[in-house]
Motif scaffolding. Structure first.
Motif, PDB file in Angstrom:
ATOM      1  N   ARG A   7      -1.308   2.643  14.939  1.00  0.00           N
ATOM      2  CA  ARG A   7      -2.099   3.930  14.458  1.00  0.00           C
ATOM      3  C   ARG A   7      -3.052   3.940  15.529  1.00  0.00           C
ATOM      4  O   ARG A   7      -3.491   5.321  15.653  1.00  0.00           O
ATOM      5  N   LEU A  10      -1.812   6.627  17.824  1.00  0.00           N
ATOM      6  CA  LEU A  10      -0.970   7.982  17.289  1.00  0.00           C
ATOM      7  C   LEU A  10      -1.393   9.237  18.044  1.00  0.00           C
ATOM      8  O   LEU A  10      -0.397   9.786  18.566  1.00  0.00           O
ATOM      9  N   HIS A  38      -1.058   9.888   7.918  1.00  0.00           N
ATOM     10  CA  HIS A  38      -0.289   9.022   8.781  1.00  0.00           C
ATOM     11  C   HIS A  38       1.146   8.877   8.696  1.00  0.00           C
ATOM     12  O   HIS A  38       2.034   8.938   9.556  1.00  0.00           O
ATOM     13  N   ALA A  41       2.631  12.010  10.544  1.00  0.00           N
ATOM     14  CA  ALA A  41       2.541  11.590  11.909  1.00  0.00           C
ATOM     15  C   ALA A  41       3.862  10.793  12.163  1.00  0.00           C
ATOM     16  O   ALA A  41       4.556  11.008  13.231  1.00  0.00           O
TER      17      ALA A  41
END
Length: 274
Positions: A7, A10, A38, A41
């Protein structure tokens, strides 16, 4: 060559130039059921790059029954994102609950039978082959055989594949006093389907700590080159879990993987045309 889908990365992964990496690897338990920004993504990246999955919590060698509900969730995740490879650690991480660490198995015939049976069960639930990863360890609970013999026995008994972690191999070879080149030469080539490289911490000349928080050492690059000679060019992940450098430095390490792969393919071509 690939990078871990972390993360913290990202934004950089989303804006990376085309061709910077070939695939992304993630731990499915960190992403199953994730929605919001998230989740969006993940879906966007999955449309651009193939995904590989490397589990953290299956506890293949543990005493508690396998979590079949979790395995079914993993299978749905793999199917949803058309993931070709799911790997897990040849270790255990808990009993009635998670210990949040990868603990070494005893190198015994009993442990071979135990973990192999659980791998076969997991493969049945997943509906696909599983690759197990050789793990770094610092104390062995019991060793009736060496790590190479244990690993090969599990692969044969379970009829599964191997994710070869080259850094873990080097760390263990120093900490436990064996020759890493001989370990590589003793593995069954047909089982090796993927590789990992990462950085480690030099505690001393005789103690290395697997951290995933530093650049890859030259000796590990050399072992990766040898692994390509023995097993062919396999999908290779650059592992970095914390202490992230500027993204350009990660891309530079990926380019090192690319150069080794190009060299290995060229050498293979020369041998083929002998």
């Amino acid at each position: 060559m690939g990078l871990g889908l972390r993360r913290a990365l990202l934004d950089s992964l989303n804006t990376a130039p085309a061709g910077a990496f070939d695939f992304l690897e993630l731990a499915p338990e960190n992403w199953i059921g994730i929605g919001g920004a998230h989740g969006a993504a993940l879906r966007a990246l999955a449309e651009r790059y193939p995904l590989s999955c490397h589990g953290l919590s299956l506890s293949l060698g543990g005493p508690a029954p396998l979590d079949l509900g979790f395995l079914r969730e993993v299978r749905q995740f793999l199917d949803r994102f058309d993931v070709p490879l799911y790997s897990e650690h040849l270790s255990y991480c808990g009993d009635d609950g998670h210990l949040y660490d990868l603990l070494p198995l005893p190198f015994t015939e009993e442990a071979v039978r135990h973990v192999a049976a659980r791998i076969r069960q997991a493969q049945d639930v997943l509906g696909r082959r599983l690759a197990v990863e050789n793990v770094s360890y610092y104390a062995a609970p019991r060793q009736d055989m060496d790590e190479l013999a244990f690993t090969n026995a599990v692969l044969a008994e379970a009829d599964c594949d191997l994710l070869l972690d080259v850094n873990n191999l080097y760390v263990n070879s120093v900490n436990h006093g064996f020759e890493p080149q001989a370990f590589l030469a003793g593995l069954p080539p047909e089982r090796v389907v993927a590789m990992h490289v990462a950085g480690h911490y030099d505690q001393s000349d005789s103690l290395k700590i697997d951290t995933h928080g530093a650049p890859v050492k030259p000796v590990v690059w050399d072992l990766l080159a040898r692994a390509y000679q023995l097993f062919g060019v396999q999908p290779t992940l650059l592992e970095r879990d914390f202490n992230f450098p500027p993204f350009a430095e990660l891309l530079g390490e990926l380019d090192s993987i690319r150069q080794l792969q190009v060299g290995a393919r060229q050498a293979q071509g020369r041998r083929a045309h002998g």
